[in-house]
Motif scaffolding. Structure first.
Motif, short mmCIF file in Angstrom:
data_model
loop_
_atom_site.label_atom_id
_atom_site.label_comp_id
_atom_site.label_asym_id
_atom_site.label_seq_id
_atom_site.Cartn_x
_atom_site.Cartn_y
_atom_site.Cartn_z
N UNK A 143 17.24 4.47 -4.72
CA UNK A 143 16.23 3.55 -4.20
C UNK A 143 16.54 3.17 -2.75
N UNK A 144 17.82 3.01 -2.41
CA UNK A 144 18.18 2.73 -1.01
C UNK A 144 17.78 3.88 -0.10
N UNK A 145 18.07 5.11 -0.51
CA UNK A 145 17.66 6.27 0.29
C UNK A 145 16.14 6.30 0.44
N UNK A 146 15.42 6.06 -0.65
CA UNK A 146 13.96 6.09 -0.62
C UNK A 146 13.40 5.00 0.28
N UNK A 147 13.95 3.78 0.19
CA UNK A 147 13.47 2.68 1.03
C UNK A 147 13.76 2.93 2.50
N UNK A 162 0.81 -1.23 0.00
CA UNK A 162 0.00 0.00 0.00
C UNK A 162 0.84 1.27 0.00
N UNK A 163 2.13 1.15 0.19
CA UNK A 163 3.03 2.32 0.22
C UNK A 163 3.64 2.63 -1.15
N UNK A 223 8.87 -3.34 3.86
CA UNK A 223 9.70 -2.27 3.28
C UNK A 223 11.12 -2.38 3.82
N UNK A 224 11.25 -2.67 5.09
CA UNK A 224 12.57 -2.86 5.70
C UNK A 224 13.29 -4.03 5.04
N UNK A 272 11.38 4.24 7.66
CA UNK A 272 11.29 5.07 8.85
C UNK A 272 9.89 5.64 9.04
N UNK A 273 9.24 6.01 7.95
CA UNK A 273 7.90 6.60 8.02
C UNK A 273 6.82 5.56 8.31
#
Length: 138
Positions: free
Chosen positions: A97-101, A29-30, A113-114, A106-107
């Motif tokens: 993509x690593x920064x985004x993931x 859903x993210x 996602x982790x 965190x959010x």
């Protein structure tokens, strides 16, 4: 071969006709937030980033990443760790993509996602530009 030997993780580009299912499959859903984070991080890390077509890649370990279709090298800079160097479009995609993931995990605190972050991080450590990617995300 010992049990500690690293398994080679391979990537495969997703064909255009299957792209719509990639992000919902990997981010649940993210997926809309995750995709927007990728583009946002691309702009943060590369001043010359102007948008454009991105390829989606699946990984043999169950992960995924996105990378710009443009195959040129880009200058990447992250002021919080002092990183500043050139990298290819694929390495840039892995980095972004690593920064985004990381940001998305965190959010959302979503375990899937982790898991995607760790799958991509494992692939990044085997990438031809691993040293650059790992310095950028450090």
């Amino acid at each position: 071969m010992t049990s500690e030997a690293q398994t080679c993780i391979t990537s495969a580009v997703v064909p255009d006709e299957l792209r719509l299912n990639v992000l919902p499959r990997y981010l649940g859903r993210h997926y809309l937030t995750g995709e927007s984070y990728v583009y946002d991080w691309a702009a943060r890390l590369c001043r010359s980033y102007q948008g454009g077509l991105w390829h989606f890649f699946t990984l043999s370990n169950g992960g995924f990443y996105m990378a710009p279709a443009d195959s040129g090298r880009v200058h990447v800079r992250w002021h919080l760790n002092g990183y500043s160097d050139m990298m290819g479009a694929d390495a840039f995609g892995v980095t972004v993509t690593l920064f985004a993931l990381c940001h998305l995990s965190e959010k959302t605190l979503d375990d899937s996602v982790i898991e995607r972050y760790h799958q991509l991080r494992e692939f990044a450590s085997q990438h031809t530009e691993a040293a650059n990617i790992l310095r950028a995300i450090d």
